[in-house]
Motif scaffolding. Structure first.
Motif, PDB file in Angstrom:
ATOM      1  N   TYR A   1      30.239  30.371  40.896  1.00 47.83           N
ATOM      2  CA  TYR A   1      30.391  28.943  40.675  1.00 47.83           C
ATOM      3  C   TYR A   1      31.428  28.747  39.576  1.00 47.83           C
ATOM      4  CZ  TYR A   1      25.897  28.576  43.072  1.00 47.83           C
ATOM      5  OH  TYR A   1      24.886  28.646  43.991  1.00 47.83           O
ATOM      6  N   LEU A   2      32.446  28.001  39.872  1.00 49.59           N
ATOM      7  CA  LEU A   2      33.521  27.845  38.904  1.00 49.59           C
ATOM      8  C   LEU A   2      33.918  26.390  38.806  1.00 49.59           C
ATOM      9  CD1 LEU A   2      35.679  29.023  37.023  1.00 49.59           C
ATOM     10  CD2 LEU A   2      37.118  29.342  39.028  1.00 49.59           C
ATOM     11  N   GLN A   3      33.762  25.793  37.629  1.00 44.81           N
ATOM     12  CA  GLN A   3      34.214  24.429  37.385  1.00 44.81           C
ATOM     13  C   GLN A   3      35.654  24.511  36.886  1.00 44.81           C
ATOM     14  OE1 GLN A   3      32.374  21.705  37.805  1.00 44.81           O
ATOM     15  NE2 GLN A   3      30.326  22.551  38.079  1.00 44.81           N
ATOM     16  N   GLN A   4      36.587  23.945  37.667  1.00 46.17           N
ATOM     17  CA  GLN A   4      37.986  23.992  37.264  1.00 46.17           C
ATOM     18  C   GLN A   4      38.472  22.573  37.014  1.00 46.17           C
ATOM     19  OE1 GLN A   4      39.670  26.822  40.404  1.00 46.17           O
ATOM     20  NE2 GLN A   4      41.025  27.105  38.671  1.00 46.17           N
ATOM     21  N   THR A   5      39.011  22.357  35.832  1.00 47.83           N
ATOM     22  CA  THR A   5      39.566  21.049  35.509  1.00 47.83           C
ATOM     23  C   THR A   5      41.080  21.053  35.557  1.00 47.83           C
ATOM     24  OG1 THR A   5      39.516  21.617  33.150  1.00 47.83           O
ATOM     25  CG2 THR A   5      37.609  20.474  34.043  1.00 47.83           C
ATOM     26  N   SER A   6      41.684  22.236  35.597  1.00 52.75           N
ATOM     27  CA  SER A   6      43.143  22.302  35.671  1.00 52.75           C
ATOM     28  C   SER A   6      43.619  21.999  37.079  1.00 52.75           C
ATOM     29  CB  SER A   6      43.626  23.691  35.258  1.00 52.75           C
ATOM     30  OG  SER A   6      43.099  24.664  36.137  1.00 52.75           O
ATOM     31  N   VAL A   7      44.887  21.655  37.201  1.00 50.95           N
ATOM     32  CA  VAL A   7      45.477  21.331  38.496  1.00 50.95           C
ATOM     33  C   VAL A   7      45.865  22.617  39.198  1.00 50.95           C
ATOM     34  CG1 VAL A   7      47.371  20.137  39.643  1.00 50.95           C
ATOM     35  CG2 VAL A   7      46.319  19.130  37.623  1.00 50.95           C
ATOM     36  N   HIS A   8      45.412  22.784  40.439  1.00 50.60           N
ATOM     37  CA  HIS A   8      45.800  23.962  41.208  1.00 50.60           C
ATOM     38  C   HIS A   8      47.302  23.971  41.421  1.00 50.60           C
ATOM     39  CE1 HIS A   8      41.936  25.576  42.006  1.00 50.60           C
ATOM     40  NE2 HIS A   8      41.502  24.546  42.697  1.00 50.60           N
ATOM     41  N   SER A   9      47.896  25.172  41.415  1.00 56.84           N
ATOM     42  CA  SER A   9      49.324  25.261  41.721  1.00 56.84           C
ATOM     43  C   SER A   9      49.601  24.841  43.155  1.00 56.84           C
ATOM     44  CB  SER A   9      49.825  26.684  41.486  1.00 56.84           C
ATOM     45  OG  SER A   9      49.163  27.594  42.327  1.00 56.84           O
TER      46      SER A   9
ATOM     47  N   ARG B   1      37.785  38.936  40.441  1.00 59.28           N
ATOM     48  CA  ARG B   1      36.756  38.261  39.644  1.00 59.28           C
ATOM     49  C   ARG B   1      37.303  37.828  38.284  1.00 59.28           C
ATOM     50  NH1 ARG B   1      30.658  40.683  39.686  1.00 59.28           N
ATOM     51  NH2 ARG B   1      30.024  39.890  41.730  1.00 59.28           N
ATOM     52  N   ASP B   2      38.052  38.726  37.642  1.00 55.90           N
ATOM     53  CA  ASP B   2      38.646  38.374  36.352  1.00 55.90           C
ATOM     54  C   ASP B   2      39.565  37.167  36.474  1.00 55.90           C
ATOM     55  OD1 ASP B   2      37.428  40.178  34.696  1.00 55.90           O
ATOM     56  OD2 ASP B   2      39.081  41.617  34.691  1.00 55.90           O
ATOM     57  N   LEU B   3      40.344  37.146  37.544  1.00 52.68           N
ATOM     58  CA  LEU B   3      41.292  36.044  37.735  1.00 52.68           C
ATOM     59  C   LEU B   3      40.569  34.740  38.049  1.00 52.68           C
ATOM     60  CD1 LEU B   3      44.030  37.971  39.721  1.00 52.68           C
ATOM     61  CD2 LEU B   3      44.215  37.082  37.387  1.00 52.68           C
ATOM     62  N   ILE B   4      39.419  34.825  38.705  1.00 54.53           N
ATOM     63  CA  ILE B   4      38.605  33.622  38.900  1.00 54.53           C
ATOM     64  C   ILE B   4      38.166  33.076  37.547  1.00 54.53           C
ATOM     65  CG2 ILE B   4      36.387  32.763  39.746  1.00 54.53           C
ATOM     66  CD1 ILE B   4      36.676  34.719  42.094  1.00 54.53           C
ATOM     67  N   HIS B   5      37.684  33.954  36.711  1.00 56.76           N
ATOM     68  CA  HIS B   5      37.225  33.538  35.386  1.00 56.76           C
ATOM     69  C   HIS B   5      38.356  32.881  34.590  1.00 56.76           C
ATOM     70  CE1 HIS B   5      35.267  33.532  31.507  1.00 56.76           C
ATOM     71  NE2 HIS B   5      36.231  34.287  31.002  1.00 56.76           N
ATOM     72  N   ALA B   6      39.570  33.403  34.759  1.00 53.43           N
ATOM     73  CA  ALA B   6      40.718  32.848  34.038  1.00 53.43           C
ATOM     74  C   ALA B   6      41.342  31.658  34.762  1.00 53.43           C
ATOM     75  CB  ALA B   6      41.762  33.940  33.839  1.00 53.43           C
ATOM     76  N   ALA B   7      40.739  31.238  35.881  1.00 54.45           N
ATOM     77  CA  ALA B   7      41.261  30.122  36.686  1.00 54.45           C
ATOM     78  C   ALA B   7      42.690  30.384  37.138  1.00 54.45           C
ATOM     79  CB  ALA B   7      41.180  28.810  35.910  1.00 54.45           C
ATOM     80  N   GLN B   8      42.974  31.657  37.504  1.00 51.02           N
ATOM     81  CA  GLN B   8      44.342  32.037  37.863  1.00 51.02           C
ATOM     82  C   GLN B   8      44.459  32.643  39.260  1.00 51.02           C
ATOM     83  OE1 GLN B   8      47.266  31.630  36.068  1.00 51.02           O
ATOM     84  NE2 GLN B   8      45.965  30.342  34.780  1.00 51.02           N
ATOM     85  N   LEU B   9      43.356  32.827  39.962  1.00 47.66           N
ATOM     86  CA  LEU B   9      43.430  33.572  41.213  1.00 47.66           C
ATOM     87  C   LEU B   9      44.289  32.863  42.245  1.00 47.66           C
ATOM     88  CD1 LEU B   9      42.501  36.092  42.729  1.00 47.66           C
ATOM     89  CD2 LEU B   9      40.541  34.797  43.561  1.00 47.66           C
ATOM     90  N   ARG B  10      43.964  31.596  42.519  1.00 49.23           N
ATOM     91  CA  ARG B  10      44.780  30.893  43.510  1.00 49.23           C
ATOM     92  C   ARG B  10      46.173  30.585  42.962  1.00 49.23           C
ATOM     93  NH1 ARG B  10      43.798  25.347  46.897  1.00 49.23           N
ATOM     94  NH2 ARG B  10      41.600  25.801  46.530  1.00 49.23           N
ATOM     95  N   ARG B  11      46.257  30.309  41.668  1.00 47.95           N
ATOM     96  CA  ARG B  11      47.555  29.991  41.075  1.00 47.95           C
ATOM     97  C   ARG B  11      48.562  31.133  41.290  1.00 47.95           C
ATOM     98  NH1 ARG B  11      49.672  26.566  37.285  1.00 47.95           N
ATOM     99  NH2 ARG B  11      47.638  25.597  36.957  1.00 47.95           N
TER     100      ARG B  11
END
Length: 726
Positions: free
Chosen positions: A19-27, A250-260
């Motif tokens: 479960y990941l709450q992301q407030t940043s704008v996806h690339s 998983r690490d990139l999910i935590h950093a909100a960077q995987l899709r970016r």
């Protein structure tokens, strides 16, 4: 970072749901600059009735058809020699939205965004929207990602359950899998080996799959506006690389960077090289769709631990033993002659990756030649992982020898585009060219009457005829290979022991002096039906020297004799030929024929018209893109220069080629119908590479400097290296 990745999460991880709450704008919300999003986002309210026309997702390592129940991996084949076929891995991403509780009615949309390589399904009701996003990660190649987002219109105090139909792991027909402990809490792990190796010595390829099991119900807590779940699948032949990819994901999910990272890689790819047209939406979408499907079957960067085996006619998403829908995932001449050229000029790094597939299997090509009683290198008509002949048809395997010329042609085109002669002198491709030249010499028969060399008992590209003598295409490409081998021998200082040019100069090329056209082979009767583009290929891409009258006669003769239901790439070559002769109306007719092979929902191509034949036919897409670059763009690679002779496509006011790479420099071309001008801009000059000139005539040239555009009338011009006089 990998070692402590599990402890670094502050978000809730439960039952392999992240479960990941992301407030940043996806690339993914960023767009390509100055491009209408409508041309690269394909959205429909209903999926096609034919599942073969569903969009494909891939990254050159993994590929799948959305909603399909199997995943394919580059290089993973099962079956001995002629039974070899791309092996099926059970899909961990076959997940279909089934509604929510509380229940409601939904409006659905299905979108393939080729600018970011993502597929989305959005199901919207009056109070919630559920979005599934699927992508094969562009930079973390072993990784497939499934995201599920629930967005409420207001933060009600009700729990919402997302209901999913999930396909569970099943027994693969190609791979013996066993479930083992993953060593990662909540993560499933399957390890297997193919059931039958390609050769007696190639071994049973292993495959390791780490994945999150997707539950049938996802629960969003009361009062939360946005809930996200993310599910990862990592697949590789190396257990360590599969596990590392999963943990890094998983690490990139935590950093909100995987899709970016994924979408940034795709956006960068498009920014480095693409084709845009203004005014013709149908054409623009077909161009973007075709480039996406080709690029999604080639890795952005090769994996040093697992080789890229090549481009198959149906891309990486399709495979299996049934050739009626996939060509088994094999590599044919389609790679070199149809898909390689439109990638080369815009993305030469991918061009090199493709060439290396033939370097890797050169030893097998030598064995193949000896097995068939020849010298040098004979590439198989169909190949898979090892490079052994995998074609189930003995006639095709023995007689479609032109592929050894097609490989040589691709090497020559790469050298002309990049100016990188070290490829030949230092990196083994010179020896490959000479090996191919030796093969053709061993194929030749001297006609004592004419004192010319002939090639007997072969099958031309037109597969409706076989055991013929002197296929004009085969003889011309054999001649071209011999000249390339001569060039290689010169660079390698081995001219004293080779006489390639002698054989090239005395190669017989069939020609009817009475009717002034090239018969397809000795004994061909003008008007006899043929399967596909064949003879006309000697005009382009081989650029065999002939008069405009002969070129016209070839086009007219074979346009009427070619099956209208032939493979999709055929009409692109007629289009190019007619534009060479300034026949714009006939070229436009050929463009309309190409459209008949496209399913418009997601720009999926079929091999034959009316959605028949194999899908997704990357070969047709490659031919179509050639009709844009080499047809309407008018680009031609010559030994010492590049020419352009542009004609704008129907209903287009402007045509832009961004990132044409030539001799180490990157150039942008803008062809504008309103001002009737061509604007050329160098955006990057390679270090140590020559500056370039736009040569309008023998007396008029303009030096190109970085970011200083040169504008000339729309006409035929040359781009030539500028060499300072000492």
């Amino acid at each position: 970072m990998l070692g402590g990745c599990e402890s670094c999460f502050t978000k809730v991880i439960h039952s392999s749901q992240v479960y990941l709450q992301q407030t940043s704008v996806h690339s993914s919300e960023r767009k390509l600059p100055n491009v209408d999003p409508d041309v690269y986002t394909f959205t429909v309210d209903k999926l096609p009735d034919d599942v073969r026309l569903y969009p494909n997702i891939g990254n050159g390592h993994l590929g799948l058809v959305v909603r399909g129940n199997r995943i394919h991996m580059n290089g993973l084949y099962n079956g001995h020699t002629t039974r070899s076929h791309r092996a099926a891995i059970p899909s961990t991403c076959h997940v279909i939205f089934a509604g929510t509780l509380p229940s409601s009615s939904y409006h659905s949309q299905f979108t393939l965004d080729v600018s970011t390589g993502t597929y989305q399904e959005t199901h919207t009701s009056s109070c919630v929207a559920v979005t599934q996003t699927l992508y094969a990660h562009r930079t973390l190649l072993p990784l497939l990602v499934l995201e599920v987002d629930l967005l409420r219109s207001e933060p009600t105090q009700l729990e919402v359950e997302v209901l999913l139909n999930v396909s569970r792991w099943y027994a693969s027909e190609d791979i013996n899998f066993t479930q083992q402990p993953s060593g990662i809490s909540g993560v499933s792990y399957q390890v297997g080996h193919i059931k039958e190796p390609e050769t007696a010595t190639s071994g049973k390829t292993p495959v390791h799959v780490y994945f999150d099991k997707v539950p049938h119900i996802l629960t969003s807590a009361p009062g939360v506006l946005h809930t996200k779940w993310m599910f990862l699948t990592a697949i590789h032949t190396s257990k360590a690389k599969a596990k590392a990819a999963y943990l890094l994901g998983r690490d990139l999910i935590h950093a909100a960077q995987l899709r970016r990272l994924h979408t940034d890689a795709w956006l960068q790819w498009w920014q480095e090289g693409r084709v845009d047209v203004t005014g013709n939406r149908v054409l623009a979408r077909a161009i973007y769709g075709s480039y996406y499907y080709l690029a999604s079957s080639v890795p952005a960067m090769p994996d040093p631990d697992w080789p890229f085996v090549g481009l198959s006619p149906c891309g990486l998403a399709w495979g299996g033993e049934n050739s009626s829908n996939s060509y088994r995932g094999h590599v044919f001449w389609d790679q070199e002659m149809w898909m390689f050229p439109p990638l080369l000029l815009l993305h030469p790094d991918i061009g090199r990756t493709i060439l290396d597939t033939r370097k890797r299997t050169a030893v097998r090509a030598a064995r193949n030649a000896r097995y068939n009683g020849h010298r040098g290198l004979q590439y198989p008509w169909e190949s898979a992982f090892t490079g052994v002949e995998t074609c189930p048809s003995n006639i095709d395997a023995k007689q479609e020898v032109h592929i050894s010329g097609d490989v040589a042609f691709a090497i020559l085109q790469y050298v002309r585009a990049t100016g990188d002669h070290s490829l030949i002198a230092d990196e083994g491709f010179g020896e490959i060219l000479m090996g191919l030249g030796d093969f053709w010499i061993s194929m030749l028969t001297l006609n004592k009457s004419s004192c010319l060399y002939e090639i007997h008992g072969i099958q031309p590209p037109d597969e409706w005829h076989w055991s013929v003598n002197n296929s004009v295409y085969t003889n011309v490409i054999a001649r071209l290979t011999l000249l390339a081998a001569d060039m290689a021998a010169t660079l390698l200082n081995q001219t004293s022991t080779h006489h390639y040019k002698h054989y090239a100069d005395k190669m017989y090329v069939p020609f009817d002096v009475t009717t002034q056209y090239h018969p397809e082979y000795d004994g061909y009767v003008n008007g006899t039906m043929v399967k596909q583009a064949d003879v006309i290929l000697i005009g382009f891409p081989l650029m065999y020297n002939m008069s405009t009258d002969v070129r016209r006669n070839d086009l007219l003769s074979y346009e009427h004799a070619t099956s209208r239901n032939g493979p999709a790439m055929t009409w692109s070559m007629f289009l190019i030929g007619w534009l060479e002769l300034a026949e714009r109306k006939k070229a436009a007719d050929m463009l309309q024929r190409s459209y008949q092979y496209i399913s418009t929902e997601f720009q999926v191509w079929t091999e034959q018209v009316n959605s028949s034949g194999v899908t997704n036919f990357n070969t047709g897409q490659g031919g179509f893109l050639q009709s844009i670059i080499f047809g309407y763009g008018g680009f031609r690679l010559h030994e010492r220069h590049l020419t352009i002779d542009p004609v704008l496509p129907p209903d287009c006011s402007q045509m832009n080629f961004t990132g044409i790479d030539y001799l180490g420099s990157s150039l942008d071309f803008v062809f504008d119908a309103i001002s009737d001008t061509t604007k050329v801009t160098v955006t990057r000059q390679g270090v140590g590479k020559p500056a370039l000139l736009v040569r309008v005539s023998a007396t008029e040239s303009y030096r190109l400097e970085v970011k200083k555009p040169v504008t000339v009338p729309i006409m035929k011009v040359a781009i030539v290296p500028f060499l300072l006089k000492k």
